[in-house]
Design a protein around this motif. Structure first.
Motif, PDB file in Angstrom:
ATOM      1  N   GLY A 172       0.798  -1.216   0.000  1.00 31.74           N
ATOM      2  CA  GLY A 172       0.000   0.000   0.000  1.00 31.74           C
ATOM      3  C   GLY A 172       0.828   1.261   0.000  1.00 31.74           C
ATOM      4  N   ALA A 173       0.155   2.346  -0.401  1.00 27.76           N
ATOM      5  CA  ALA A 173       0.805   3.657  -0.437  1.00 27.76           C
ATOM      6  C   ALA A 173       0.827   4.271   0.955  1.00 27.76           C
ATOM      7  N   ALA A 174       1.873   5.026   1.242  1.00 25.26           N
ATOM      8  CA  ALA A 174       2.005   5.652   2.558  1.00 25.26           C
ATOM      9  C   ALA A 174       3.068   6.732   2.496  1.00 25.26           C
ATOM     10  N   GLU A 175       3.028   7.619   3.484  1.00 28.68           N
ATOM     11  CA  GLU A 175       4.069   8.630   3.672  1.00 28.68           C
ATOM     12  C   GLU A 175       4.270   8.795   5.173  1.00 28.68           C
ATOM     13  N   GLU A 176       5.498   8.644   5.632  1.00 22.82           N
ATOM     14  CA  GLU A 176       5.774   8.752   7.059  1.00 22.82           C
ATOM     15  C   GLU A 176       7.225   9.176   7.267  1.00 22.82           C
ATOM     16  N   THR A 177       7.491   9.640   8.478  1.00 22.26           N
ATOM     17  CA  THR A 177       8.838  10.034   8.878  1.00 22.26           C
ATOM     18  C   THR A 177       9.396   8.947   9.778  1.00 22.26           C
ATOM     19  N   LEU A 178      10.531   8.371   9.378  1.00 20.99           N
ATOM     20  CA  LEU A 178      11.149   7.283  10.126  1.00 20.99           C
ATOM     21  C   LEU A 178      12.546   7.682  10.570  1.00 20.99           C
ATOM     22  N   LEU A 179      13.004   7.020  11.614  1.00 20.37           N
ATOM     23  CA  LEU A 179      14.371   7.226  12.099  1.00 20.37           C
ATOM     24  C   LEU A 179      15.241   6.136  11.513  1.00 20.37           C
ATOM     25  N   LEU A 180      16.191   6.515  10.664  1.00 23.00           N
ATOM     26  CA  LEU A 180      17.066   5.558   9.979  1.00 23.00           C
ATOM     27  C   LEU A 180      18.487   5.673  10.501  1.00 23.00           C
ATOM     28  N   ASN A 181      19.168   4.545  10.550  1.00 23.99           N
ATOM     29  CA  ASN A 181      20.576   4.514  10.913  1.00 23.99           C
ATOM     30  C   ASN A 181      21.393   4.604   9.628  1.00 23.99           C
ATOM     31  N   ILE A 182      21.865   5.791   9.324  1.00 26.59           N
ATOM     32  CA  ILE A 182      22.580   6.046   8.068  1.00 26.59           C
ATOM     33  C   ILE A 182      24.003   6.477   8.393  1.00 26.59           C
ATOM     34  N   GLY A 183      24.970   5.703   7.925  1.00 28.05           N
ATOM     35  CA  GLY A 183      26.368   6.031   8.174  1.00 28.05           C
ATOM     36  C   GLY A 183      26.716   6.050   9.646  1.00 28.05           C
ATOM     37  N   GLY A 184      26.044   5.166  10.427  1.00 35.27           N
ATOM     38  CA  GLY A 184      26.305   5.127  11.860  1.00 35.27           C
ATOM     39  C   GLY A 184      25.638   6.234  12.641  1.00 35.27           C
ATOM     40  N   ARG A 185      24.784   7.004  12.001  1.00 32.64           N
ATOM     41  CA  ARG A 185      24.097   8.110  12.662  1.00 32.64           C
ATOM     42  C   ARG A 185      22.595   7.921  12.529  1.00 32.64           C
ATOM     43  N   ALA A 186      21.876   8.251  13.582  1.00 33.17           N
ATOM     44  CA  ALA A 186      20.421   8.206  13.552  1.00 33.17           C
ATOM     45  C   ALA A 186      19.911   9.489  12.887  1.00 33.17           C
ATOM     46  N   GLN A 187      19.221   9.320  11.776  1.00 32.11           N
ATOM     47  CA  GLN A 187      18.723  10.472  11.031  1.00 32.11           C
ATOM     48  C   GLN A 187      17.256  10.251  10.681  1.00 32.11           C
ATOM     49  N   ARG A 188      16.492  11.321  10.782  1.00 31.16           N
ATOM     50  CA  ARG A 188      15.106  11.242  10.351  1.00 31.16           C
ATOM     51  C   ARG A 188      15.026  11.373   8.832  1.00 31.16           C
ATOM     52  N   ALA A 189      14.132  10.598   8.252  1.00 31.68           N
ATOM     53  CA  ALA A 189      13.963  10.598   6.798  1.00 31.68           C
ATOM     54  C   ALA A 189      12.478  10.490   6.465  1.00 31.68           C
ATOM     55  N   ILE A 190      12.086  11.124   5.368  1.00 30.51           N
ATOM     56  CA  ILE A 190      10.717  11.047   4.877  1.00 30.51           C
ATOM     57  C   ILE A 190      10.653   9.890   3.880  1.00 30.51           C
ATOM     58  N   VAL A 191       9.818   8.905   4.176  1.00 29.21           N
ATOM     59  CA  VAL A 191       9.697   7.701   3.351  1.00 29.21           C
ATOM     60  C   VAL A 191       8.308   7.693   2.718  1.00 29.21           C
ATOM     61  N   ARG A 192       8.277   7.663   1.385  1.00 29.46           N
ATOM     62  CA  ARG A 192       7.008   7.635   0.646  1.00 29.46           C
ATOM     63  C   ARG A 192       6.945   6.352  -0.180  1.00 29.46           C
ATOM     64  N   THR A 193       5.758   5.723  -0.193  1.00 27.01           N
ATOM     65  CA  THR A 193       5.550   4.488  -0.948  1.00 27.01           C
ATOM     66  C   THR A 193       4.357   4.671  -1.876  1.00 27.01           C
ATOM     67  N   ALA A 194       4.497   4.215  -3.135  1.00 27.39           N
ATOM     68  CA  ALA A 194       3.420   4.312  -4.123  1.00 27.39           C
ATOM     69  C   ALA A 194       3.359   3.020  -4.915  1.00 27.39           C
ATOM     70  N   GLN A 195       2.152   2.624  -5.310  1.00 22.34           N
ATOM     71  CA  GLN A 195       1.944   1.471  -6.168  1.00 22.34           C
ATOM     72  C   GLN A 195       1.946   1.926  -7.624  1.00 22.34           C
ATOM     73  N   VAL A 196       2.776   1.322  -8.451  1.00 19.19           N
ATOM     74  CA  VAL A 196       2.843   1.667  -9.863  1.00 19.19           C
ATOM     75  C   VAL A 196       2.826   0.386 -10.687  1.00 19.19           C
ATOM     76  N   SER A 197       2.530   0.535 -11.987  1.00 25.14           N
ATOM     77  CA  SER A 197       2.495  -0.606 -12.896  1.00 25.14           C
ATOM     78  C   SER A 197       3.770  -0.634 -13.721  1.00 25.14           C
ATOM     79  N   ARG A 198       4.344  -1.824 -13.837  1.00 29.15           N
ATOM     80  CA  ARG A 198       5.581  -2.003 -14.604  1.00 29.15           C
ATOM     81  C   ARG A 198       5.450  -3.256 -15.458  1.00 29.15           C
ATOM     82  N   LEU A 199       5.329  -3.071 -16.767  1.00 28.21           N
ATOM     83  CA  LEU A 199       5.185  -4.173 -17.717  1.00 28.21           C
ATOM     84  C   LEU A 199       4.021  -5.080 -17.320  1.00 28.21           C
ATOM     85  N   GLY A 200       2.933  -4.457 -16.913  1.00 29.47           N
ATOM     86  CA  GLY A 200       1.731  -5.206 -16.569  1.00 29.47           C
ATOM     87  C   GLY A 200       1.714  -5.741 -15.155  1.00 29.47           C
ATOM     88  N   ALA A 201       2.795  -5.591 -14.399  1.00 28.78           N
ATOM     89  CA  ALA A 201       2.853  -6.089 -13.021  1.00 28.78           C
ATOM     90  C   ALA A 201       2.838  -4.903 -12.061  1.00 28.78           C
TER      91      ALA A 201
END
Length: 442
Positions: A172-201
């Protein structure tokens, strides 16, 4: 078009020739003694039939070749057909159609390359999750951000945060702010998810946009506004108290009032109130510095020369201590406000000295200025003091927060304001001992 008339003429005379040959053959059979004529007429019928067959077959072959060319997508084919009878025109028409097809295909290819280049160079990381659940980094930002992922399943991304791996698992589609461990550091990131069609799938496109800098800027602005309002309101309320306390203290100091013990108690109480009110006013005025956003005047300067200057300032203030300095590479340069960053580093060094000298008889302080793995600059102030507990690593940058008896909770907050104004970050990172305050500058 010309092909129609030419083809019709060619077809007509071949049909006419066939009919004439058939009529001649028929007539020769009715007249006796024309055996040779019958043979010639028969041969003429065969020849006319063959000519008509070849003519029609040739047209069918040209059309079949054109259709096959379109079927297999071979836009490079050429139809150079001679022989007159309109075949030159049809060849030209087919070549024109294929040339248009080649042009459209080339334009489509160029547009696809442009979109792919645009997507690949986009600053937002893009992950594509297919119908089997396989995760594929789809552009440079994603490959750079998630280069440490060792697999292609959502659970392989758990090293960046359990909540992030769970987000990759969910449909499913969603948008949220998550805490990610990037390069050994805790950083907030905006994560967005969308459903799209690719070659019929149906696939999921997940964008990940680290936004710690933006969150820091908003947070600092909110803190600044809060401090500005609080100090303004408190000072407005405290000013008349300070004025009245000073007036009352002056009146009670009049010797004509006598030496009644009750007056002495009143004088002591009012004098104490006046001093505390005045001291509180100065204290609050000191905090108003937090509400003034620093103005950044950038300049490029040598990190090595700056480190030498900081070492000299350190030695002047703490002559009995030594400062270990490391700059790598030697020609590293910084783009920042030299005066403001010098003040920030002096405050951090002062905190490091206080922590180390109060904890160990052998205090050690170090300053490292190095180039980070992604090309940014890391400025580390390291001490061998008691360290900073993980639960306090975010709180120490809040206004008014301090763990020292003589601290006022302003220094680290001001340091953070200056660093954030440079689009950088300041944080506590794990070290071998003591505390490591790290400034990351772009």
């Amino acid at each position: 078009m010309g092909f129609d008339a030419a083809f019709a003429r060619g077809l007509a005379w071949r049909v006419a020739a066939l009919i004439t040959a058939i009529v001649a053959l028929t007539l020769s059979w009715r007249v006796s003694g024309l055996a040779a004529t019958r043979i010639v007429a028969a041969l003429a019928v065969v020849g006319a039939t063959l000519a008509l067959w070849v003519y029609v077959l040739r047209t069918n072959r040209v059309l079949a070749r054109f259709v096959e060319t379109l079927r297999v997508g071979d836009a490079s084919a050429r139809f150079d057909i001679g022989g007159g009878s309109g075949f030159a025109e049809v060849a030209e028409a087919f070549d024109t159609a294929l040339a248009r097809l080649r042009a459209e295909r080339h334009a489509g290819t160029e547009e696809l390359r442009f979109v792919q280049a645009l997507l690949d160079d986009a600053p937002v990381a893009l992950l594509v999750i297919d119908q089997t659940g396989a995760v594929e980094p789809h552009n440079k930002a994603a490959r750079r951000l998630f280069g440490e992922a060792t697999g292609a399943r959502p659970e392989d991304y758990a090293a960046y945060g359990a909540s992030f791996a769970a987000r990759l698992e969910r449909q499913g589609a969603a948008e949220e702010t998550l805490l990610l461990n990037i390069g050994g550091r805790a950083q907030r990131a905006i994560v967005r998810t969308a459903q799209v069609s690719r070659l019929g799938a149906s696939v999921r496109a997940v964008t990940v946009q680290p936004a710690q800098g933006a969150f820091d800027t908003v947070e600092m602005a909110a803190q600044t506004d809060l401090v500005r309002v609080l100090t303004h309101e408190i000072l407005n309320s405290l000013t008349p108290v300070t004025s009245l306390a000073a007036t009352a203290a002056g009146l009670l100091a009049d010797p004509e009032l006598g030496s009644d013990p009750r007056l002495d108690d009143a004088r002591l109480a009012i004098g104490t109130l006046a001093r505390r009110a005045e001291g509180l006013s100065h204290f609050i005025e000191g905090y108003r510095a937090i509400s003034r956003v620093p103005e950044i005047k950038r300049q490029r300067f040598s990190a090595a020369a700056w480190a030498d200057e900081l070492a000299q300032l350190f030695k002047a203030e703490w002559p009995d201590l030594s400062l270990e300095v490391r700059v790598e590479p030697a020609d590293l340069s910084l783009d920042a406000d030299l005066d403001l960053m010098t003040q920030v580093l002096i405050n951090l060094l002062r905190n490091a000295v206080d922590a180390a000298t109060s904890f160990t008889p052998d205090p050690r302080i170090a300053l490292n200025i190095i180039r980070g793995p992604d090309g940014e600059s890391w400025i580390d102030v390291i001490d061998n003091g008691p360290g900073i507990p993980p639960r306090l690593r975010q709180e120490i940058f809040l206004p008014f927060f301090t763990t020292r008896a003589k601290g006022n909770g302003v220094g680290l907050n001001l340091a953070r304001q200056v660093v954030v104004a440079h689009s950088g970050t300041i944080e506590v990172v794990d070290g071998t001992e003591g505390a490591v305050m790290r400034i990351i500058m772009p």
